[in-house]
Scaffold this active site. Structure first.
Site, PDB file in Angstrom:
ATOM      1  N   GLU A  13     -31.966 -11.178  50.150  1.00 28.90           N
ATOM      2  CA  GLU A  13     -33.307 -10.925  49.613  1.00 28.90           C
ATOM      3  C   GLU A  13     -34.404 -11.388  50.570  1.00 28.90           C
ATOM      4  O   GLU A  13     -35.550 -11.593  50.184  1.00 28.90           O
ATOM      5  CB  GLU A  13     -33.462 -11.623  48.260  1.00 28.90           C
ATOM      6  CG  GLU A  13     -32.476 -11.145  47.210  1.00 28.90           C
ATOM      7  CD  GLU A  13     -32.594 -11.902  45.913  1.00 28.90           C
ATOM      8  OE1 GLU A  13     -33.623 -11.765  45.240  1.00 28.90           O
ATOM      9  OE2 GLU A  13     -31.650 -12.638  45.566  1.00 28.90           O
ATOM     10  N   SER A 176     -31.544  -9.870  42.526  1.00 26.47           N
ATOM     11  CA  SER A 176     -32.161  -8.564  42.787  1.00 26.47           C
ATOM     12  C   SER A 176     -31.192  -7.398  42.582  1.00 26.47           C
ATOM     13  O   SER A 176     -31.311  -6.363  43.233  1.00 26.47           O
ATOM     14  CB  SER A 176     -32.737  -8.513  44.217  1.00 26.47           C
ATOM     15  OG  SER A 176     -33.880  -9.321  44.308  1.00 26.47           O
ATOM     16  N   TYR A 242     -38.191  -2.716  44.158  1.00 27.29           N
ATOM     17  CA  TYR A 242     -39.075  -3.034  45.269  1.00 27.29           C
ATOM     18  C   TYR A 242     -39.732  -1.831  45.940  1.00 27.29           C
ATOM     19  O   TYR A 242     -40.347  -1.972  46.987  1.00 27.29           O
ATOM     20  CB  TYR A 242     -38.308  -3.869  46.299  1.00 27.29           C
ATOM     21  CG  TYR A 242     -37.793  -5.166  45.706  1.00 27.29           C
ATOM     22  CD1 TYR A 242     -38.680  -6.104  45.174  1.00 27.29           C
ATOM     23  CD2 TYR A 242     -36.428  -5.430  45.630  1.00 27.29           C
ATOM     24  CE1 TYR A 242     -38.215  -7.275  44.605  1.00 27.29           C
ATOM     25  CE2 TYR A 242     -35.958  -6.615  45.062  1.00 27.29           C
ATOM     26  CZ  TYR A 242     -36.863  -7.523  44.559  1.00 27.29           C
ATOM     27  OH  TYR A 242     -36.403  -8.689  43.991  1.00 27.29           O
ATOM     28  N   ASP A 283     -34.255 -12.064  32.158  1.00 32.66           N
ATOM     29  CA  ASP A 283     -33.966 -10.634  32.021  1.00 32.66           C
ATOM     30  C   ASP A 283     -33.023 -10.408  30.850  1.00 32.66           C
ATOM     31  O   ASP A 283     -32.031 -11.137  30.683  1.00 32.66           O
ATOM     32  CB  ASP A 283     -33.325 -10.101  33.299  1.00 32.66           C
ATOM     33  CG  ASP A 283     -34.270 -10.147  34.488  1.00 32.66           C
ATOM     34  OD1 ASP A 283     -35.497 -10.216  34.267  1.00 32.66           O
ATOM     35  OD2 ASP A 283     -33.786 -10.133  35.633  1.00 32.66           O
TER      36      ASP A 283
END
Length: 340
Positions: A13, A176, A242, A283
């Site tokens: 990341e 991610s 992203y 999440d």
């Protein structure tokens, strides 16, 4: 205050961290702080380019350029020594994934007695290791999808023969959604597992929860409006996270008041159960029956232009610079470790 922004690093990341770090540094400067950016794997020349000056450099020797591949990992320690010698009032940890988020860098900063933003080393490790955090969630009676943990690539996969599809396969300690795959048959399952093992020593095969992708940002003990994510790929993967225009976000999510309250409540409890501090983002999946399931807690959520925590804060009337300052203020509340 003199604040060092840690950014970049050597995780998968890295590029997102560099974007977060630049944006955070700009906000801190606009808020009146003295800011120095440090990339834990950078040479003197690279650090100088990062800050457009070498005025903060203090003479620690680095390997020659042609030796860098052998030394990038050990440079973490050298650059942490630089952080110590610069005597910052605070480190703003803008790293994502890897050593920056799994407790290693937090442990280094603790040992050096340098205050920093975000959770401590234990909570960071617990949140990054998804199999362990799931155990904490279950023990706290928090809803989380059922999962099978594979400990090594050559482990027996007999217990996977009778599972229902679809399933979610993901590395145990990546962020991610790197390495994450939704699979619909045994061939896809085996391929996804083999790929995930290239990224992590453990792999999770988790039941897929149909429904909606939602997330809750937390600062201190305050939860922010629930955000619903509607990715173009049907799954909120790295590209959708992203790349501008690859996801649509609804803030606040179109939920009835009671469901939103429950989602925020269990998100804060997940944050607390893992011992998180300062800020995080939780999440979840929300089933068609409005049952929320916790997927993971992100202890260093992204702070880019399209990141979810800034989005939720903006809806609550908190602009980006104010958000960064709140994170700094939370870090200063963290109890100091005793001297040794």
């Amino acid at each position: 205050m003199k604040i060092i922004v840690l950014m970049g690093g050597d995780s998968t990341e890295r590029e997102v961290s560099l974007v977060t770090g630049d944006k955070v540094a700009k906000a801190l400067e606009e808020n009146g702080h003295q800011v120095i950016k440090i990339d834990p794997i950078a040479t003197k020349e690279e650090q100088t380019e990062l800050n457009k000056t070498d005025r903060h450099w203090i003479g620690i020797q680095y390997p020659e350029i042609d030796m860098l591949p052998l030394h990038r990992g050990s440079m973490y320690l050298k650059n942490l020594l630089i952080v110590k010698r610069l005597k910052p009032d605070l480190v703003f940890n803008a790293l994502h994934g890897g050593k920056g988020e799994n407790g290693v860098v937090q442990g280094m900063l603790d040992a050096a007695q340098i205050p920093y933003t975000g959770s401590g080393r234990v909570a960071s490790m617990l949140a990054m290791e998804k199999d362990i955090s799931k155990t904490y969630f279950r023990n706290a009676k928090l809803p989380t999808p059922r999962a099978i943990i594979l400990e090594r690539p050559d482990a027996s996969r007999k217990k996977l023969k009778k599972i229902d599809f679809p399933q979610v396969v993901k590395p145990n300690n990546q962020g991610s959604t790197i390495g994450l795959k939704i699979v619909h048959n045994h061939q896809e399952l085996e391929e996804a597992i083999d790929n995930a093992f290239t990224l992590s020593p453990k792999v999770i095969v988790e039941e897929f929860i149909p429904g909606r992708e939602i997330t809750v940002g937390i600062i201190g003990n305050r939860t922010f409006p629930v955000v619903e994510i509607k990715p173009k790929h049907g799954i909120y993967d790295y590209e959708c996270k992203y790349t501008k225009g690859m996801s649509f976000y609804e803030v606040p999510a179109n939920l009835d008041e009671e469901t939103a309250r429950i989602v925020q409540k269990i998100s804060l409890k997940a944050h607390t159960v893992l011992g998180c501090h300062g800020y995080s983002r939780v999440d979840l999946r929300l089933s068609p029956e409005k049952e929320p399931y916790i997927l993971e807690v992100n202890t260093l959520p992204g702070l880019t232009d399209i990141s979810l925590l800034p989005m939720a804060c903006a809806h609550a009337g908190i602009n980006y610079n104010a958000l960064v300052e709140m994170i700094v203020e939370e870090a200063l509340k963290k109890p100091k470790l005793p001297s040794v």
